[in-house]
Design an enzyme around this catalytic site. Sequence first.
Site, PDB file in Angstrom:
ATOM      1  N   ASP A 170       0.800  -1.231   0.000  1.00  0.00           N
ATOM      2  CA  ASP A 170       0.000   0.000   0.000  1.00  0.00           C
ATOM      3  C   ASP A 170       0.834   1.283   0.000  1.00  0.00           C
ATOM      4  O   ASP A 170       0.278   2.375   0.000  1.00  0.00           O
ATOM      5  CB  ASP A 170      -0.993  -0.003   1.169  1.00  0.00           C
ATOM      6  CG  ASP A 170      -0.296  -0.070   2.515  1.00  0.00           C
ATOM      7  OD1 ASP A 170       0.942  -0.028   2.564  1.00  0.00           O
ATOM      8  OD2 ASP A 170      -1.008  -0.167   3.538  1.00  0.00           O
ATOM      9  N   TYR A 259      10.244   4.077   1.794  1.00  0.00           N
ATOM     10  CA  TYR A 259      11.127   3.085   2.423  1.00  0.00           C
ATOM     11  C   TYR A 259      12.574   3.203   1.941  1.00  0.00           C
ATOM     12  O   TYR A 259      13.466   2.580   2.526  1.00  0.00           O
ATOM     13  CB  TYR A 259      10.635   1.662   2.174  1.00  0.00           C
ATOM     14  CG  TYR A 259       9.599   1.198   3.175  1.00  0.00           C
ATOM     15  CD1 TYR A 259       9.975   0.655   4.389  1.00  0.00           C
ATOM     16  CD2 TYR A 259       8.239   1.305   2.910  1.00  0.00           C
ATOM     17  CE1 TYR A 259       9.033   0.225   5.320  1.00  0.00           C
ATOM     18  CE2 TYR A 259       7.290   0.882   3.826  1.00  0.00           C
ATOM     19  CZ  TYR A 259       7.701   0.343   5.031  1.00  0.00           C
ATOM     20  OH  TYR A 259       6.770  -0.078   5.948  1.00  0.00           O
TER      21      TYR A 259
HETATM   22  C1  G6P Z   1       3.150   0.058   5.067  1.00  0.00           C
HETATM   23  C2  G6P Z   1       3.867  -0.967   4.235  1.00  0.00           C
HETATM   24  C3  G6P Z   1       3.731  -2.332   4.802  1.00  0.00           C
HETATM   25  C4  G6P Z   1       4.136  -2.319   6.241  1.00  0.00           C
HETATM   26  C5  G6P Z   1       3.256  -1.327   6.963  1.00  0.00           C
HETATM   27  C6  G6P Z   1       3.396  -1.310   8.442  1.00  0.00           C
HETATM   28  O1  G6P Z   1       1.787  -0.123   4.960  1.00  0.00           O
HETATM   29  O2  G6P Z   1       3.419  -1.016   2.918  1.00  0.00           O
HETATM   30  O3  G6P Z   1       4.482  -3.201   4.026  1.00  0.00           O
HETATM   31  O4  G6P Z   1       4.024  -3.598   6.809  1.00  0.00           O
HETATM   32  O5  G6P Z   1       3.497  -0.075   6.417  1.00  0.00           O
HETATM   33  O6  G6P Z   1       4.333  -0.507   8.960  1.00  0.00           O
HETATM   34  P1  G6P Z   1       4.223  -0.168  10.499  1.00  0.00           P
HETATM   35  O7  G6P Z   1       5.638   0.086  10.880  1.00  0.00           O
HETATM   36  O8  G6P Z   1       3.340   1.009  10.613  1.00  0.00           O
HETATM   37  O9  G6P Z   1       3.671  -1.411  11.160  1.00  0.00           O
HETATM   38 MN    MN Z   2       4.482  -2.618   1.877  1.00  0.00          MN
END
Ligand code: G6P
Ligand code: MN
Length: 436
Positions: A170, A259
């Site tokens: 996402d 990222y």
């Molecule tokens: C975004 C990325 C995911 C990730 C998520 C959670 O949505 O696309 O791949 O797992 O963030 O990150 P967080 O550190 O907030 O748990």
């Molecule tokens: Mn992701």
Amino acid sequence: MKKYNVTIIGGGSGYTPGVVNSLLEKRESLPINKITLMDNDEKRLHIIGDFMDILIKERAPEVQLVLTTDRKEAFEGMDFLLAQIRSGGLKMRSLDEKIPMKHGVVGQETCGPGGFAFAMREIPEMVSIAKDVLKYAPEAWILNYSNPTAIIAEAIKREVPEVKNICICDVPPWQQRDMAFMLGGEPKDFEYRYFGLNHLGWFTHMYDKEGKNRLPELINMIKETGLQSKTYTDPYWEKTAKRLRQFVGHFEDSLPTNYLQYYYYPDEMFNEEDPNYTRADYCIDHREKETFDLCIEGVKKGTAKGNDLTDTIHGDFIVDIASAIANNTNEKFILNVPNNGVIENFSKDSIVESMAIVNATGYEPISVGEIPIFQKGLMEVVNAYEKLTVEAALEGSYEKALKALTLNPIVPSTHVAKKILDDYIKVNEGYFPKLS
Ligand code: G6P
Ligand code: MN
């Protein structure tokens, strides 16, 4: 009009209410017969599921809800499997993040060594799920959020090539929404050009309705303010969006996804992380706790009214893709797909993150021609790391695991790679495939 059966695996996740909400909201384009929540953890399944039962009865009583821990029951008759599993849960994520910190390397759940450990737990689980999809619902589509999503795509491509699978993330749609917001529009007001790997991609163009590329103008705005977001409420994501200012201050030829901070500035990310209380701990104490508390409270009250557990992009993105397949709409989404020439100067068999047209046949990626050496160089090394990680897990090879970690650009040496790997093996007994 056909009504669809949708199964969510990892149904006891804190992300489930947002996805269910999107499924209910979008019933006009994707009519729903049945939602099945499946999870290995019965307790979590019921905390989330019992609340979803109330929500669905209030909002869409015609939709059937099934809670199960049994894959056969969950998969038979389904049209879509929305996968969002986290093998080992946030507790293991916390270790994924802390162990590298002990060795001077930033710990992150998907980039760097943290992503490696996560992948070693997830690959066997997701491959087994994909095999069961073929067994119980061979025509169903898997739409997978489980991370690291590109590594999962690579493993499923190798082990279960017949299954219909799309791996997604996402981050690109969040970023598209913020980019459009900054230019005073909605994501659909623009055409995007994008390439990369998962959590390592770049927007290169953003055309408005008149065909004008607005990306240079947006990059100039981001240089001043960072990515302005109307959506991030979490301090970590807020900070991450602001940091894009630094990215485009250094390189202004394209707009990286957020990222890339772990690849461009690993030293800075290391210094900002508390080795005793990492992002996973924060998520356990905040997002996850708050979501579960709201569900428990809703069940006690017997109503979902007033408990706002809606989320937008995460749920909408996966449901919109299902809807584009179901309705053969030819909408464009950013997906993780086999390269097959989409990036001309990148190996054909690699999984890349690319813009693609989605319809009843699945997806048709949009080619971007040749990419520049700066981005390609980083992608090559990370892609090699990803493939070695998949091979390490599928073959149970310690040597390949060590090679994977050694190649990861965030890990400075083979010595450090070995220390991290050995520590991971110790704490992941019963999760990692046996490595020898
Ligand atoms: C975004 C990325 C995911 C990730 C998520 C959670 O949505 O696309 O791949 O797992 O963030 O990150 P967080 O550190 O907030 O748990
Ligand atoms: Mn992701």
